[in-house]
Scaffold this motif. Structure first.
Motif, short mmCIF file in Angstrom:
data_model
loop_
_atom_site.label_atom_id
_atom_site.label_comp_id
_atom_site.label_asym_id
_atom_site.label_seq_id
_atom_site.Cartn_x
_atom_site.Cartn_y
_atom_site.Cartn_z
N THR A 1 36.94 16.50 16.75
CA THR A 1 37.60 16.72 16.04
C THR A 1 38.49 17.08 17.05
OG1 THR A 1 36.52 19.31 17.06
CG2 THR A 1 36.19 19.04 15.31
N THR A 2 39.72 17.52 16.70
CA THR A 2 41.12 16.83 17.25
C THR A 2 41.16 18.20 18.37
OG1 THR A 2 42.61 18.54 15.96
CG2 THR A 2 42.40 16.02 15.89
N ASP B 1 42.07 17.08 10.98
CA ASP B 1 41.82 17.51 12.37
C ASP B 1 40.60 17.19 12.84
OD1 ASP B 1 40.14 18.71 10.72
OD2 ASP B 1 39.56 20.78 11.49
N THR B 2 40.06 15.74 12.51
CA THR B 2 39.18 14.82 13.20
C THR B 2 39.29 13.00 12.96
OG1 THR B 2 38.49 14.13 11.01
CG2 THR B 2 36.92 16.25 11.68
N THR C 1 36.86 -5.55 18.22
CA THR C 1 37.70 -4.49 17.38
C THR C 1 37.82 -3.18 17.92
OG1 THR C 1 37.49 -4.36 15.45
CG2 THR C 1 38.88 -6.74 16.05
N MET C 2 38.50 -2.31 18.52
CA MET C 2 38.07 -1.21 18.63
C MET C 2 39.85 -0.29 17.66
SD MET C 2 37.43 -0.83 21.96
CE MET C 2 36.80 1.04 21.77
N THR C 3 39.82 0.52 17.07
CA THR C 3 40.72 0.58 15.79
C THR C 3 40.96 2.45 15.71
OG1 THR C 3 39.51 0.66 13.70
CG2 THR C 3 40.98 -0.80 14.42
N GLU C 4 41.44 3.40 15.42
CA GLU C 4 41.05 4.56 15.32
C GLU C 4 41.75 4.97 13.88
OE1 GLU C 4 44.52 7.66 16.71
OE2 GLU C 4 43.39 7.68 18.39
N MET D 1 30.81 16.15 17.72
CA MET D 1 30.81 14.87 18.07
C MET D 1 29.34 13.91 17.40
SD MET D 1 32.14 13.17 21.57
CE MET D 1 33.82 13.25 22.23
N LYS D 2 29.57 12.97 16.41
CA LYS D 2 29.50 12.40 16.29
C LYS D 2 29.36 11.01 16.07
CE LYS D 2 27.73 11.61 10.68
NZ LYS D 2 28.22 11.76 8.87
#
Length: 241
Positions: A189-190, A146-147, A138-141, A175-176
């Protein structure tokens, strides 16, 4: 009299326990004689589970049986050439090919489990069973101020046996990534979403099983402030022990 009842009750419990243990032992002994493989797909994908040692002299796979074990349930999915009543809840997503492979459309979490294909001749088990373990990714957002955080996790039958890793190409500033058992996240970050169209990040969630890449899912971060979307390119491989 009470003591006699207690003895009879104890003997009955021992009989039930022996019967259950014998059934479990026979079940796993039968499965142990099979050929094992694993398949990993994303939620919503279609997957084909191959059945090996298929006999040629059968009509509409009437000598093939597909069994499913998952979430504490054992269900006969296919037998005597047709999808069984036990599988009625998802029968519209199941079909069996001419080669007796089991096709599952629109894969869901409920499909996670162990699938066993058996071949019969004259009512007797013919050859080894085919055992396939199906896992689902599964992949979610998640957006937070601002991240943006993308989650990639794999659900399996019988415990975590996969490694999940986010791979990044291009500029990795801000990116982390984190890696846990059967899951991984990447946070950025956006501002990454507002770069020029010729500049974008290519992210890949890589799922491995026993050092073999099972699934690679690519996500392209769109420019001009658009939401990140799933690229339809998905690579799937199966392993056989």
């Amino acid at each position: 009299m009470d003591r006699i009842r207690w003895i009879m009750s104890s003997l009955l419990m021992l009989q039930v326990q022996f019967r259950d243990n014998l059934y479990i032992s026979l079940f796993f002994s039968a499965a142990a004689a099979g050929t094992y493989s694993s398949s990993t797909v994303r939620v919503g994908d279609e997957v084909t589970l191959s059945c090996l040692n298929v006999t040629d002299d059968q009509d509409q796979c009437d000598s093939t049986e597909w069994l499913f074990t998952g979430s504490g349930n054992r269900v006969t999915l296919f037998e005597h050439g047709r999808i069984q009543e036990e599988a009625k809840a998802k029968s519209d997503r199941l079909r069996v090919t001419e080669k007796c492979s089991l096709v599952i459309k629109n894969v869901a979490d409920e499909d996670i489990g162990r699938y066993i294909c058996k071949q019969f001749r004259s009512g007797e088990l013919d050859g080894e069973c085919t055992v396939v373990y199906l896992s689902v990714v599964t992949m979610t957002e998640q957006k937070n101020d601002d991240t943006v955080t993308l989650f990639c996790s794999v659900l399996t039958y019988g415990g975590c046996v996969h490694t999940v890793k986010w791979l990044c190409e291009g500029n990795k500033t801000d990116m982390k990534t984190t890696q846990l058992d059967c899951s991984g996240t990447v946070t950025f970050t956006t501002s990454h979403l507002h770069q020029k169209s010729e500049h974008y990040e290519l992210l890949k969630c890589e799922v491995t099983h026993d050092q073999d890449v099972q699934l690679s899912s690519f996500i392209r971060l769109q420019s001009s402030g658009e939401k990140p979307g799933d690229d339809p390119t998905t690579t799937i491989s199966q392993t056989t022990n």
